[in-house]
Design a protein around this motif. Structure first.
Motif, PDB file in Angstrom:
ATOM      1  N   ALA A  75       0.830  -1.213   0.000  1.00  0.00           N
ATOM      2  CA  ALA A  75       0.000   0.000   0.000  1.00  0.00           C
ATOM      3  C   ALA A  75       0.861   1.259   0.000  1.00  0.00           C
ATOM      4  CB  ALA A  75      -0.942  -0.016   1.202  1.00  0.00           C
ATOM      5  N   VAL A  76       1.955   1.232   0.756  1.00  0.00           N
ATOM      6  CA  VAL A  76       2.859   2.396   0.801  1.00  0.00           C
ATOM      7  C   VAL A  76       3.498   2.626  -0.566  1.00  0.00           C
ATOM      8  CG1 VAL A  76       5.025   3.260   1.790  1.00  0.00           C
ATOM      9  CG2 VAL A  76       3.319   2.204   3.278  1.00  0.00           C
ATOM     10  N   VAL A  77       4.018   1.565  -1.168  1.00  0.00           N
ATOM     11  CA  VAL A  77       4.656   1.701  -2.484  1.00  0.00           C
ATOM     12  C   VAL A  77       3.630   2.126  -3.527  1.00  0.00           C
ATOM     13  CG1 VAL A  77       5.899   0.484  -4.317  1.00  0.00           C
ATOM     14  CG2 VAL A  77       6.484   0.064  -1.930  1.00  0.00           C
ATOM     15  N   ALA A  78       2.422   1.582  -3.471  1.00  0.00           N
ATOM     16  CA  ALA A  78       1.378   1.961  -4.428  1.00  0.00           C
ATOM     17  C   ALA A  78       1.029   3.440  -4.304  1.00  0.00           C
ATOM     18  CB  ALA A  78       0.137   1.100  -4.234  1.00  0.00           C
ATOM     19  N   ALA A  79       0.939   3.944  -3.078  1.00  0.00           N
ATOM     20  CA  ALA A  79       0.629   5.359  -2.875  1.00  0.00           C
ATOM     21  C   ALA A  79       1.732   6.259  -3.431  1.00  0.00           C
ATOM     22  CB  ALA A  79       0.403   5.647  -1.392  1.00  0.00           C
ATOM     23  N   VAL A  80       2.976   5.886  -3.184  1.00  0.00           N
ATOM     24  CA  VAL A  80       4.105   6.674  -3.690  1.00  0.00           C
ATOM     25  C   VAL A  80       4.164   6.597  -5.223  1.00  0.00           C
ATOM     26  CG1 VAL A  80       6.623   6.845  -3.740  1.00  0.00           C
ATOM     27  CG2 VAL A  80       5.436   6.512  -1.567  1.00  0.00           C
ATOM     28  N   ALA A  81       3.966   5.391  -5.771  1.00  0.00           N
ATOM     29  CA  ALA A  81       3.996   5.228  -7.229  1.00  0.00           C
ATOM     30  C   ALA A  81       2.872   6.017  -7.895  1.00  0.00           C
ATOM     31  CB  ALA A  81       3.908   3.753  -7.601  1.00  0.00           C
ATOM     32  N   LYS A  82       1.690   6.001  -7.305  1.00  0.00           N
ATOM     33  CA  LYS A  82       0.560   6.768  -7.857  1.00  0.00           C
ATOM     34  C   LYS A  82       0.872   8.258  -7.846  1.00  0.00           C
ATOM     35  CE  LYS A  82      -3.670   7.885  -9.063  1.00  0.00           C
ATOM     36  NZ  LYS A  82      -3.848   8.266 -10.445  1.00  0.00           N
ATOM     37  N   ALA A  83       1.477   8.727  -6.761  1.00  0.00           N
ATOM     38  CA  ALA A  83       1.800  10.149  -6.647  1.00  0.00           C
ATOM     39  C   ALA A  83       2.872  10.578  -7.655  1.00  0.00           C
ATOM     40  CB  ALA A  83       2.257  10.470  -5.227  1.00  0.00           C
ATOM     41  N   LEU A  84       3.795   9.685  -7.970  1.00  0.00           N
ATOM     42  CA  LEU A  84       4.909  10.047  -8.844  1.00  0.00           C
ATOM     43  C   LEU A  84       4.708   9.674 -10.314  1.00  0.00           C
ATOM     44  CD1 LEU A  84       7.905   9.061  -6.563  1.00  0.00           C
ATOM     45  CD2 LEU A  84       6.991  11.345  -6.997  1.00  0.00           C
ATOM     46  N   ALA A  85       3.763   8.795 -10.600  1.00  0.00           N
ATOM     47  CA  ALA A  85       3.535   8.357 -11.979  1.00  0.00           C
ATOM     48  C   ALA A  85       2.962   9.496 -12.805  1.00  0.00           C
ATOM     49  CB  ALA A  85       2.591   7.161 -12.007  1.00  0.00           C
ATOM     50  N   ARG A  86       3.509   9.648 -13.996  1.00  0.00           N
ATOM     51  CA  ARG A  86       3.058  10.701 -14.900  1.00  0.00           C
ATOM     52  C   ARG A  86       2.683  10.095 -16.242  1.00  0.00           C
ATOM     53  NH1 ARG A  86       2.307  12.978 -10.975  1.00  0.00           N
ATOM     54  NH2 ARG A  86       3.677  14.431  -9.946  1.00  0.00           N
ATOM     55  N   PRO A  87       1.452  10.349 -16.688  1.00  0.00           N
ATOM     56  CA  PRO A  87       1.095   9.917 -18.032  1.00  0.00           C
ATOM     57  C   PRO A  87       1.743  10.850 -19.055  1.00  0.00           C
ATOM     58  CG  PRO A  87      -0.836  10.737 -16.831  1.00  0.00           C
ATOM     59  CD  PRO A  87       0.343  10.898 -15.949  1.00  0.00           C
ATOM     60  N   VAL A  88       2.451  10.288 -20.007  1.00  0.00           N
ATOM     61  CA  VAL A  88       3.120  11.076 -21.038  1.00  0.00           C
ATOM     62  C   VAL A  88       2.483  10.716 -22.372  1.00  0.00           C
ATOM     63  CG1 VAL A  88       5.313  11.559 -22.181  1.00  0.00           C
ATOM     64  CG2 VAL A  88       5.259  11.148 -19.718  1.00  0.00           C
ATOM     65  N   ARG A  89       1.891  11.707 -23.008  1.00  0.00           N
ATOM     66  CA  ARG A  89       1.180  11.487 -24.273  1.00  0.00           C
ATOM     67  C   ARG A  89       2.126  10.889 -25.312  1.00  0.00           C
ATOM     68  NH1 ARG A  89      -3.430  12.291 -26.300  1.00  0.00           N
ATOM     69  NH2 ARG A  89      -3.825  12.868 -28.456  1.00  0.00           N
ATOM     70  N   GLY A  90       1.674   9.830 -25.935  1.00  0.00           N
ATOM     71  CA  GLY A  90       2.462   9.161 -26.962  1.00  0.00           C
ATOM     72  C   GLY A  90       3.472   8.167 -26.424  1.00  0.00           C
ATOM     73  N   VAL A  91       3.660   8.122 -25.101  1.00  0.00           N
ATOM     74  CA  VAL A  91       4.638   7.209 -24.494  1.00  0.00           C
ATOM     75  C   VAL A  91       3.951   6.207 -23.580  1.00  0.00           C
ATOM     76  CG1 VAL A  91       6.644   7.042 -22.978  1.00  0.00           C
ATOM     77  CG2 VAL A  91       6.483   8.914 -24.622  1.00  0.00           C
ATOM     78  N   GLY A  92       3.195   6.695 -22.626  1.00  0.00           N
ATOM     79  CA  GLY A  92       2.543   5.853 -21.623  1.00  0.00           C
ATOM     80  C   GLY A  92       2.774   6.411 -20.235  1.00  0.00           C
ATOM     81  N   ILE A  93       2.720   5.569 -19.241  1.00  0.00           N
ATOM     82  CA  ILE A  93       2.926   5.978 -17.849  1.00  0.00           C
ATOM     83  C   ILE A  93       4.419   5.903 -17.555  1.00  0.00           C
ATOM     84  CG2 ILE A  93       2.365   5.494 -15.439  1.00  0.00           C
ATOM     85  CD1 ILE A  93      -0.079   6.289 -17.089  1.00  0.00           C
ATOM     86  N   THR A  94       4.973   6.983 -17.013  1.00  0.00           N
ATOM     87  CA  THR A  94       6.385   6.997 -16.641  1.00  0.00           C
ATOM     88  C   THR A  94       6.502   7.174 -15.127  1.00  0.00           C
ATOM     89  OG1 THR A  94       6.611   9.381 -16.983  1.00  0.00           O
ATOM     90  CG2 THR A  94       7.113   7.946 -18.859  1.00  0.00           C
TER      91      THR A  94
END
Length: 170
Positions: A75-94
């Motif tokens: 749950a901790v890692v998922a929360a941090v990953a959700k906060a830091l994940a950025r959708p990049v158009r034409g690439v995907g989730i970074t």
């Protein structure tokens, strides 16, 4: 062997869903010519090296790790990953590659003590996949890519490094 299989599997994507996106529909003024919508196909796949193999191995480890610390660390890692994940158009989730392994290792050391290595691997893999890819699933439409890979592209590096850090903890 697991790391080798993950690297080899990183080039294999298993399609799980296909959907069609309407790209454009408008009328032209002043003559009111109708331009039909352009339809784009988007394939959503699961990456073998970044999702399938790590999830299967983490299920194996779950039988040898304390369940509650693994769940909390996930749950901790998922929360941090959700906060830091950025959708990049034409690439995907970074996602920054080093953050999930470090958060997983720290959480595992705090919560699991001597069982830190399997907890770090489990929480790093599941937390990254859940937080970065699955919780951003509703945003996949707006990315404008023909193919999106769960566990691939922008999050594969983080998942692979989770295994390296967990091996160092062992």
């Amino acid at each position: 062997m697991l790391f080798s299989l993950s690297i080899i599997g990183s080039v294999i994507n298993i399609p799980v869903r296909k959907r069609y996106l309407i790209k454009q529909q408008h009328f032209s003024l002043p003559f009111f010519f109708y331009y039909p919508p352009r339809v784009q196909e988007q394939v959503i796949a699961v990456n073998v090296g970044g999702a399938v193999i790590p999830v299967i191995f983490s299920l194996y480890l779950l039988g040898r790790a304390p369940f509650l610390p693994a769940l909390i660390a996930t749950a901790v890692v998922a929360a941090v990953a959700k906060a830091l994940a950025r959708p990049v158009r034409g690439v995907g989730i970074t996602l920054p590659a080093f953050i999930p392994p470090l958060v997983a290792a720290a959480s595992a050391l705090i919560l699991a003590g001597e069982n830190a290595a399997p907890v770090a691997y489990i929480s790093g893999v599941w937390g990254t996949l859940i937080g970065a890819d699955l919780l951003n699933y509703p945003r996949f439409r707006e990315l404008g890519t023909h193919a999106l890979s769960i566990g691939g592209a922008g999050v594969f590096d983080g998942i692979f490094l989770v295994g390296v850090v967990a091996a160092l903890l062992a």
